[in-house]
Design an enzyme around this catalytic site. Structure first.
Site, PDB file in Angstrom:
ATOM      1  CG  HIS D  15      -0.550   0.186   2.506  1.00  0.00           C
ATOM      2  ND1 HIS D  15      -1.263   0.965   3.130  1.00  0.00           N
ATOM      3  CD2 HIS D  15       1.150   0.575   2.823  1.00  0.00           C
ATOM      4  CE1 HIS D  15      -0.848   0.876   4.728  1.00  0.00           C
ATOM      5  NE2 HIS D  15       0.438   0.714   4.480  1.00  0.00           N
ATOM      6  CB  CYS D  34       3.771   5.449   5.497  1.00  0.00           C
ATOM      7  SG  CYS D  34       4.255   5.030   6.318  1.00  0.00           S
ATOM      8  CG  HIS D  40       5.689   0.607   3.061  1.00  0.00           C
ATOM      9  ND1 HIS D  40       4.136   1.526   2.446  1.00  0.00           N
ATOM     10  CD2 HIS D  40       4.600  -0.159   3.760  1.00  0.00           C
ATOM     11  CE1 HIS D  40       3.836   2.124   3.306  1.00  0.00           C
ATOM     12  NE2 HIS D  40       3.581   1.899   4.256  1.00  0.00           N
ATOM     13  CG  HIS D  42       2.524  -3.275   6.867  1.00  0.00           C
ATOM     14  ND1 HIS D  42       3.223  -2.783   7.651  1.00  0.00           N
ATOM     15  CD2 HIS D  42       2.247  -2.314   5.706  1.00  0.00           C
ATOM     16  CE1 HIS D  42       3.734  -1.754   6.999  1.00  0.00           C
ATOM     17  NE2 HIS D  42       2.680  -0.941   6.228  1.00  0.00           N
ATOM     18  CG  ASP D  80      -3.254 -13.556   1.208  1.00  0.00           C
ATOM     19  OD1 ASP D  80      -2.513 -12.666   1.350  1.00  0.00           O
ATOM     20  OD2 ASP D  80      -2.934 -14.683   0.338  1.00  0.00           O
ATOM     21  CG  HIS D  81       0.108 -12.272  -1.572  1.00  0.00           C
ATOM     22  ND1 HIS D  81      -0.521 -13.352  -1.152  1.00  0.00           N
ATOM     23  CD2 HIS D  81       1.433 -13.270  -2.609  1.00  0.00           C
ATOM     24  CE1 HIS D  81       0.808 -14.047  -0.419  1.00  0.00           C
ATOM     25  NE2 HIS D  81       1.860 -13.812  -1.242  1.00  0.00           N
ATOM     26  CD  GLU D 125       0.135  -0.323   9.111  1.00  0.00           C
ATOM     27  OE1 GLU D 125      -0.971  -0.053   8.444  1.00  0.00           O
ATOM     28  OE2 GLU D 125       0.610   0.299   9.955  1.00  0.00           O
TER      29      GLU D 125
END
Lengths: 136, 136, 136, 136, 136, 136
Positions: D15, D34, D40, D42, D80-81, D125
């Protein structure tokens, strides 16, 4: 509609549990090995939970950096690598049990936090002993 | 002004989930592999949270040793290294789901706890499945 | 130049520790409450470590999906939600201590693993009791 | 008398935090690293807490498998992914802060959950930054 | 007589696994959802283990502050809140699998470490996927 | 064919890092806030790994209860709730760094362990700082 945000931190400190109004024997009876006059210590883990509305412009309840800096100045700089009984004014006349510590930390952070935000503090004295205070 | 205090504990037990009023097929349908007639087991992790005023003399809500001993006598001695369905009266006629277990444990501890203290129990059946009960 | 790759998994099982050649009293003496005839159980956590050269085309030592599927077929499908003493051929005549289990699991995975890869298995019976085997 | 039941899950996503109405400099000032335009990421850990009465026949508040499937279809399959900003409609016009994410996830699950059940969602997070939302 | 000393750290990054010499279909086949062209991401946890003799004057193998600063300059400043494929020279022409990453990080730290110290690096891509490299 | 068996334990202690042959300034320079003359403290977590052949009769490398008792008598009774510098003979003339502590603990346990068993000790001073010693 309020969201809670948590930042974790930690500090390492020495302490001794005893009530100066009691005899050594009574302290030993109540506090056991925590009454060791040469002190013992802990790695304290801290969770600071702040609750409020999400700001529409930033998507934040609070900038986590502000919270991180607040924890540093109010808690870590004050208690990290200190002897709670000897080196701090907060526990000069207050037994540094986890219960008293969590109330002290809650007040230190609450005083610096914007008024519209709710606050809850969780303190781990060990992995198995935890206390929590939300001001109520 | 009340502070919550938590003590963690754990016990290892075998159990089987099934409703004796149902056929094996219906049990299999509802409980799947948890219905294995020869049992399976878990490491249960327990958090016992007690809430009350801080005692001014001790700085404690409750002496954690009292709480530790209470958990030992009421929970660990009763359930540790046991088959919940076969070896305990609590689950002779009650399905040992995590939900039923957390209510049983809450009642066992509540009965022995000083009346002025609030109680919440959290039970981890696995690292990913958790239940919580506070009596309300 | 070899890199180790680990995949974690878990399974829940019931078991009893006892040596059928011994009296109940001797078993009680050696295995204590683990000798409970109605069984007790654990959440077993597993680490499977595979060591080998990095494949230049994929950047992988082993496709983690292959390892995950291998753990599922050889370990989880065999032991999850089972009674180790009653439901498995591996522990019909072998005491299901963590030590014996880690050797059994190592052999089950080693048999299906490409020959050029080294294998180490770590098994957590509880958070505090762990065993490790690398075939040597 | 209500019991809470929790199922944990996780997903990995990329994100970027920025407000398209602001200059790059203002975004940099508010969101710091960020705001990296190439993103980047998480490993998000999720706790979904559901509260209700225990069903007398099953001993369940909710079949954990139903909850697991709901989390898979509403959260994991969606996020996801993925790149939250690029690949999802939920965050096309909403900054993917942890606060906004936990409200989005709460609504996605709430819409599919039986009406009589209360819902609370906790989103990690990182190990140190956590948010929580219960719809109030 | 050598002691190993470990310092833990972490960084958050986005990445994509794909081999530019292959078709999209072959990449999809090998890397699955990790081949998402808009990237996904992880919280990477790092353990840096250094082994050597204890210095008699300090009682240290290495001042942990030196190790901490080394990890910051060589790993965190380079990879934290970055897109590994887009923002780093290390992974411009190298697939950022955990295996390749742990070798890159090992070399970056080894180059700055006093020669007499052995080095092992452990990298957690997720809580369940881990890699380890010690230079052999 | 040898299997490793691990038992975990923990103790809480106060300590101060300083070299009595140095000035306060040099100690401050080398040990920083760890040189606080009124001490600070830690929750130390310990892993004791023992390696040997599996006994055919018991399925054990070592009865974990023996190991647990050994850790209690040699480590916990000696160091738990103590000031390492003031209350112990081991650190009267030895700086209680994690490195020196892990060697001291290794020797204390090794002396009481059956000769045919290998020993490795891992000591966590904090969650992020760890040391390991295996006698070589």
């Amino acid at each position: 509609m309020k969201v809670s945000v948590c930042r974790k931190a930690h500090f390492n400190a020495a302490h001794r549990l005893y009530n100066p109004k009691w005899s050594f024997e009574k302290n030993q009876d109540v506090f056991g090995k925590c009454n060791n006059p040469s002190y013992h210590g802990h790695n304290y883990n801290l969770e600071v939970w702040v609750k409020g509305e999400i700001d529409k412009e930033t998507g934040y309840v609070i900038d986590i950096k502000i919270l991180k800096d607040l924890i540093k100045s109010e808690v870590e700089d004050r208690f990290d690598h200190k002897n709670l009984n000897e080196d701090t004014i907060e526990f000069k006349n207050l037994i540094p049990t986890a219960e008293n510590m969590v109330v002290v930390i809650w007040n230190l952070i609450k005083n610096k936090l914007p008024k519209h935000l709710d606050l809850k503090v969780v303190l781990y004295e060990t992995e198995r002993n935890v206390v929590e205070f939300d001001g109520k």
